[in-house]
Design an enzyme around this catalytic site. Structure first.
Site, PDB file in Angstrom:
ATOM      1  N   ASP A   9      35.003 -13.716  49.150  1.00 49.24           N
ATOM      2  CA  ASP A   9      36.354 -13.764  49.710  1.00 49.24           C
ATOM      3  C   ASP A   9      37.291 -12.925  48.837  1.00 49.24           C
ATOM      4  OD1 ASP A   9      38.018 -15.454  51.835  1.00 49.24           O
ATOM      5  OD2 ASP A   9      39.228 -15.286  50.013  1.00 49.24           O
ATOM      6  N   ASN A  55      48.884  -8.542  52.164  1.00 48.03           N
ATOM      7  CA  ASN A  55      49.479  -8.274  53.481  1.00 48.03           C
ATOM      8  C   ASN A  55      50.998  -8.442  53.445  1.00 48.03           C
ATOM      9  OD1 ASN A  55      47.400  -7.487  55.209  1.00 48.03           O
ATOM     10  ND2 ASN A  55      46.746  -9.586  55.591  1.00 48.03           N
ATOM     11  N   HIS A 107      50.249  -4.987  56.819  1.00 49.92           N
ATOM     12  CA  HIS A 107      48.906  -5.175  57.371  1.00 49.92           C
ATOM     13  C   HIS A 107      48.069  -3.901  57.334  1.00 49.92           C
ATOM     14  CE1 HIS A 107      49.292  -9.330  58.731  1.00 49.92           C
ATOM     15  NE2 HIS A 107      50.542  -9.042  59.062  1.00 49.92           N
ATOM     16  N   ASP A 144      44.376  -3.842  55.934  1.00 54.26           N
ATOM     17  CA  ASP A 144      43.218  -3.281  56.628  1.00 54.26           C
ATOM     18  C   ASP A 144      42.467  -2.299  55.738  1.00 54.26           C
ATOM     19  OD1 ASP A 144      43.896  -4.762  58.816  1.00 54.26           O
ATOM     20  OD2 ASP A 144      44.736  -3.096  59.971  1.00 54.26           O
ATOM     21  N   GLU A 196      39.073 -12.199  55.687  1.00 51.57           N
ATOM     22  CA  GLU A 196      38.764 -11.451  54.470  1.00 51.57           C
ATOM     23  C   GLU A 196      37.483 -11.957  53.806  1.00 51.57           C
ATOM     24  OE1 GLU A 196      41.833 -14.651  53.288  1.00 51.57           O
ATOM     25  OE2 GLU A 196      41.319 -13.416  55.026  1.00 51.57           O
TER      26      GLU A 196
END
Length: 248
Positions: free
Chosen positions: A125, A133, A138, A142, A168
């Protein structure tokens, strides 16, 4: 029909033999009958040649149709295969997705039950992903997901299987690998991510991961092994993140 016609002429010859009064008359009658039989045979042969020609043309048409169908079938198989492979990929990270993982883990589990060679699962993770973010947007998030996914893919073995599990979170299936060895790989990946030098708009962004690993053992199914690895990953987060633990 030809058989019936020939039989009629043969009967006619027999009758001529019985009825002819002179030899010359008999010869003429037999010759006439034989000529008629020859004509029937010639006509029959011509009809058979024509039928054979039509059959050959039809066979060629059918072969052409079969070849066309085979080409269409091959195109369809290829398209189905491509679409299936596409359905197994995560478009953002360009690695396998949850669907592909679910299929692969069942295959590896079946192989493990048969051969009992070591098999481990790693759950990864990205730390503080929500904060990335919120801070950078965002698009940056990404890019982080894509960067981490590609880095992990580059650093594992060809026999290992990496997938984006969701959000994630990533999973790695590691055939032929025990828990301690898997932990060593997890540490290596953790270090690689920490020092990947990620930048967004010329600003350095620190990325770290927390990982948990678990090994398949007697009585453990894939769901239970995932649960152990996932719990170990959460323990790593609770312990300060950027860590790796073995689930037991």
């Amino acid at each position: 029909d030809m058989h019936d016609q020939v039989q009629d002429h043969i009967r006619g010859i027999n009758e001529s033999v019985n009825e002819a009064a002179e030899l010359e008359q008999l010869k003429d009658l037999v010759r006439m009958r034989l000529n008629q039989i020859a004509e029937h045979m010639t006509t029959f042969r011509l009809h058979e040649d024509e039928r054979d020609q039509r059959a050959q043309e039809r066979i060629k048409e059918l072969n052409d149709q079969i070849q066309l169908m085979e080409r269409d079938s091959e195109k369809l198989r290829k398209k189905v295969k491509e679409e299936r492979e596409q359905a197994m990929l995560d478009p953002l990270t360009e690695i396998h997705n949850r669907l592909a993982f679910d299929e692969r883990i069942e295959q590896e589990y079946a192989r493990w039950k048969r051969y009992q060679s070591p098999l481990s699962l790693m759950v990864i993770d990205i730390d503080h992903f929500k904060s990335i973010n919120d801070t950078y947007g965002h698009i940056a998030g990404d890019k982080v997901l894509h960067t981490v996914a590609q880095l992990l893919q580059d650093k594992i073995r060809e026999t290992d299987f990496l997938a984006r599990y969701g959000g994630e979170e990533f999973v790695i299936i590691m055939p032929g690998t025990g828990a301690e060895e898997a932990l060593g790989v997890a540490e290596k990946l953790r270090t690689e991510v920490e020092h990947c030098g990620f930048h967004y708009r010329e600003e350095a962004v620190t990325i770290t991961i927390s990982s948990g690993v678990a090994e398949f053992k007697s009585g453990l199914n894939p769901a239970r092994v995932f649960e152990l690895a996932d719990s170990a990953m959460y323990r790593a987060k609770e312990d300060g993140r950027n860590r790796c633990f073995i689930g037991k």
